[in-house]
Structures are given as C-alpha cells and as structure tokens.
Scaffold this motif. Sequence first.
Motif, mmCIF file in Angstrom:
data_model
loop_
_atom_site.group_PDB
_atom_site.id
_atom_site.type_symbol
_atom_site.label_atom_id
_atom_site.label_comp_id
_atom_site.label_asym_id
_atom_site.label_seq_id
_atom_site.Cartn_x
_atom_site.Cartn_y
_atom_site.Cartn_z
ATOM 1 N N GLU A 197 0.845 -1.194 0.000
ATOM 2 C CA GLU A 197 0.000 0.000 0.000
ATOM 3 C C GLU A 197 0.876 1.238 0.000
ATOM 4 O O GLU A 197 1.943 1.247 0.628
ATOM 5 C CB GLU A 197 -0.893 0.042 1.245
ATOM 6 N N PHE A 198 0.418 2.262 -0.701
ATOM 7 C CA PHE A 198 1.078 3.567 -0.671
ATOM 8 C C PHE A 198 0.063 4.590 -0.178
ATOM 9 O O PHE A 198 -1.133 4.486 -0.468
ATOM 10 C CB PHE A 198 1.585 3.984 -2.060
ATOM 11 N N TYR A 199 0.553 5.600 0.542
ATOM 12 C CA TYR A 199 -0.294 6.647 1.096
ATOM 13 C C TYR A 199 0.107 7.976 0.475
ATOM 14 O O TYR A 199 1.300 8.255 0.300
ATOM 15 C CB TYR A 199 -0.145 6.704 2.618
ATOM 16 N N PHE A 200 -0.894 8.802 0.167
ATOM 17 C CA PHE A 200 -0.660 10.075 -0.494
ATOM 18 C C PHE A 200 -1.428 11.173 0.220
ATOM 19 O O PHE A 200 -2.530 10.950 0.720
ATOM 20 C CB PHE A 200 -1.152 10.026 -1.951
ATOM 21 N N ASN A 201 -0.840 12.368 0.222
ATOM 22 C CA ASN A 201 -1.515 13.573 0.690
ATOM 23 C C ASN A 201 -1.731 14.464 -0.511
ATOM 24 O O ASN A 201 -0.932 14.466 -1.460
ATOM 25 C CB ASN A 201 -0.674 14.303 1.745
ATOM 26 N N HIS A 202 -2.805 15.237 -0.459
ATOM 27 C CA HIS A 202 -3.118 16.100 -1.591
ATOM 28 C C HIS A 202 -2.740 17.542 -1.277
ATOM 29 O O HIS A 202 -3.048 18.061 -0.225
ATOM 30 C CB HIS A 202 -4.612 16.025 -1.929
ATOM 31 N N GLY A 203 -2.036 18.132 -2.191
ATOM 32 C CA GLY A 203 -1.716 19.561 -2.160
ATOM 33 C C GLY A 203 -2.047 20.039 -3.560
ATOM 34 O O GLY A 203 -3.195 19.966 -3.994
ATOM 35 N N ASN A 204 -1.037 20.451 -4.305
ATOM 36 C CA ASN A 204 -1.243 20.766 -5.720
ATOM 37 C C ASN A 204 -1.422 19.488 -6.533
ATOM 38 O O ASN A 204 -1.980 19.510 -7.620
ATOM 39 C CB ASN A 204 -0.057 21.566 -6.272
ATOM 40 N N ALA A 205 -0.920 18.384 -5.999
ATOM 41 C CA ALA A 205 -1.038 17.066 -6.634
ATOM 42 C C ALA A 205 -0.962 16.026 -5.522
ATOM 43 O O ALA A 205 -0.586 16.332 -4.388
ATOM 44 C CB ALA A 205 0.101 16.856 -7.630
ATOM 45 N N TRP A 206 -1.331 14.780 -5.844
ATOM 46 C CA TRP A 206 -1.173 13.694 -4.877
ATOM 47 C C TRP A 206 0.315 13.368 -4.751
ATOM 48 O O TRP A 206 0.974 13.088 -5.741
ATOM 49 C CB TRP A 206 -1.917 12.451 -5.330
ATOM 50 N N VAL A 207 0.834 13.411 -3.518
ATOM 51 C CA VAL A 207 2.250 13.172 -3.253
ATOM 52 C C VAL A 207 2.377 12.082 -2.190
ATOM 53 O O VAL A 207 1.693 12.127 -1.155
ATOM 54 C CB VAL A 207 2.945 14.470 -2.776
ATOM 55 N N MET A 208 3.275 11.119 -2.456
ATOM 56 C CA MET A 208 3.443 10.006 -1.526
ATOM 57 C C MET A 208 3.958 10.484 -0.171
ATOM 58 O O MET A 208 4.942 11.208 -0.089
ATOM 59 C CB MET A 208 4.397 8.956 -2.088
ATOM 60 N N SER A 209 3.272 10.019 0.875
ATOM 61 C CA SER A 209 3.667 10.361 2.237
ATOM 62 C C SER A 209 4.102 9.131 3.033
ATOM 63 O O SER A 209 4.591 9.258 4.151
ATOM 64 C CB SER A 209 2.510 11.034 2.970
ATOM 65 N N GLY A 210 3.922 7.933 2.463
ATOM 66 C CA GLY A 210 4.319 6.717 3.158
ATOM 67 C C GLY A 210 3.869 5.492 2.391
ATOM 68 O O GLY A 210 3.289 5.592 1.309
ATOM 69 N N GLY A 211 4.154 4.352 2.979
ATOM 70 C CA GLY A 211 3.751 3.107 2.348
ATOM 71 C C GLY A 211 4.039 1.935 3.267
ATOM 72 O O GLY A 211 4.714 2.085 4.288
ATOM 73 N N SER A 212 3.494 0.793 2.910
ATOM 74 C CA SER A 212 3.772 -0.397 3.698
ATOM 75 C C SER A 212 3.696 -1.640 2.827
ATOM 76 O O SER A 212 2.970 -1.682 1.840
ATOM 77 C CB SER A 212 2.800 -0.520 4.878
ATOM 78 N N ILE A 213 4.495 -2.608 3.229
ATOM 79 C CA ILE A 213 4.474 -3.929 2.614
ATOM 80 C C ILE A 213 4.016 -4.870 3.717
ATOM 81 O O ILE A 213 4.751 -5.121 4.674
ATOM 82 C CB ILE A 213 5.874 -4.331 2.089
ATOM 83 N N GLU A 214 2.789 -5.343 3.603
ATOM 84 C CA GLU A 214 2.159 -6.170 4.635
ATOM 85 C C GLU A 214 2.467 -7.641 4.362
ATOM 86 O O GLU A 214 1.611 -8.397 3.918
ATOM 87 C CB GLU A 214 0.656 -5.904 4.658
ATOM 88 N N LEU A 215 3.697 -8.045 4.644
ATOM 89 C CA LEU A 215 4.159 -9.393 4.323
ATOM 90 C C LEU A 215 3.375 -10.485 5.039
ATOM 91 O O LEU A 215 3.255 -11.601 4.528
ATOM 92 C CB LEU A 215 5.647 -9.514 4.612
ATOM 93 N N HIS A 216 2.811 -10.182 6.185
ATOM 94 C CA HIS A 216 2.029 -11.182 6.919
ATOM 95 C C HIS A 216 0.837 -11.676 6.099
ATOM 96 O O HIS A 216 0.365 -12.791 6.289
ATOM 97 C CB HIS A 216 1.573 -10.630 8.272
ATOM 98 N N ARG A 217 0.356 -10.874 5.164
ATOM 99 C CA ARG A 217 -0.778 -11.277 4.323
ATOM 100 C C ARG A 217 -0.430 -12.428 3.387
ATOM 101 O O ARG A 217 -1.303 -13.157 2.937
ATOM 102 C CB ARG A 217 -1.278 -10.092 3.505
ATOM 103 N N LEU A 218 0.852 -12.600 3.082
ATOM 104 C CA LEU A 218 1.274 -13.659 2.167
ATOM 105 C C LEU A 218 1.168 -15.044 2.793
ATOM 106 O O LEU A 218 1.062 -16.040 2.086
ATOM 107 C CB LEU A 218 2.703 -13.411 1.687
ATOM 108 N N ALA A 219 1.194 -15.123 4.116
ATOM 109 C CA ALA A 219 1.146 -16.417 4.791
ATOM 110 C C ALA A 219 -0.173 -17.140 4.538
ATOM 111 O O ALA A 219 -0.215 -18.366 4.509
ATOM 112 C CB ALA A 219 1.364 -16.241 6.294
ATOM 113 N N SER A 220 -1.251 -16.387 4.335
ATOM 114 C CA SER A 220 -2.553 -17.026 4.139
ATOM 115 C C SER A 220 -2.787 -17.459 2.697
ATOM 116 O O SER A 220 -3.785 -18.100 2.406
ATOM 117 C CB SER A 220 -3.682 -16.104 4.605
ATOM 118 N N GLY A 221 -1.870 -17.123 1.806
ATOM 119 C CA GLY A 221 -2.010 -17.568 0.424
ATOM 120 C C GLY A 221 -1.000 -16.918 -0.485
ATOM 121 O O GLY A 221 -0.681 -15.745 -0.330
#
Length: 167
Positions: free
Chosen positions: A55-79
């Motif tokens: 997932e990537f997170y964005f804040n809006h100003g003049n344009a959408w700009v990335m403010s963070g992100g995450s790689i949720e590796l625990h989700r891979l264990a279920s499939g």
Amino acid sequence: MTGVEFLASFLRTGRLHGIGIGSTLGEVDRAVRHRFVDVVDEEGRSLRRDYGFVEFYFNHGNAWVMSGGSIELHRLASGPDGAEDWARTTGVEFPRYVAWGDVRDALARVPGAPELEVGDQGGFLEYRAAASHVSVIVVDDEEEERGYHAGHGDVWSVSLWAPVRAS
C-alpha cells in the motif's frame, strides 16, 4: 529479484521501484504496473492506494504526493496468490514467509547499509532505519508458529514513513 534482496535495497534507500516519499501519483503509476484500489478519505485530502499486500499513502496539495507506504508481508502467509501476481507485474518474488534473519543477512551485503535502532512493540520488534525512513516489524513471540500467519522471527510488515519536518 528476490523479495529478500528487494527489502534489503528498500531498507538502504527508502525507494521502491524508484519511488518514495515525495513521488507523485503519476510517478507511481509509471513505476508500478499492478492492479490496485484507491481509497480517498471523506475530505479528499488523503489517498490510500492498495495493491494487495503493498500500500502507498498520499496527501493532496497541488497534486497527490506520496507520504508513506507499507508492505504487509504477513498477508502472504494465508495464500501465495498476492505474491505471484506481484512477481508477474514487478519481477520481485516474495516467499510465503520472510525470515528477518535472511533480510538482515542480505542487508549486511548492501554497501552503505543503514544502522538499525531496535524497539519493543509488545510481541514484535521494530527495526528502524532512520537514514532511509524505513522500519521493519518482526514477530517476537516465541509461541507464534508459521501457519496462516507469520511466525516467530518472520517479518510482519515493512513501512516507509515521511521524515518529521522542523517548524
């Protein structure tokens, strides 16, 4: 590229496929060609782009700009489906479980690897690379076994966070 190599590079640089904090939505679209769902908050000021286990997170100003992100590796264990789709579109192959020891060993081979600060997160350890603004959450409960979730010593998630600006 293996997921472990990818994570070691990410810890070193704070960049995923050449994008990171401050990247525009257009730059992300050009760098990551994978299906996604966009979720915009009610005020239209923040956007979460969900690629499955990334997932990537964005804040809006003049344009959408990335403010963070995450790689949720625990989700891979279920499939493995999410990892297989991601590998097909990005060339990065993640295993069902990612052992922190493997990532740490790969990071040791990366020139200019950042120092990591370790903190206790109650059943998890957080390894924080202040230089790249990346943190890794690792399962630290010896009772946790691999199954439909990550087990002891496995990476739970990896996060990219924006530096705090002095006012």
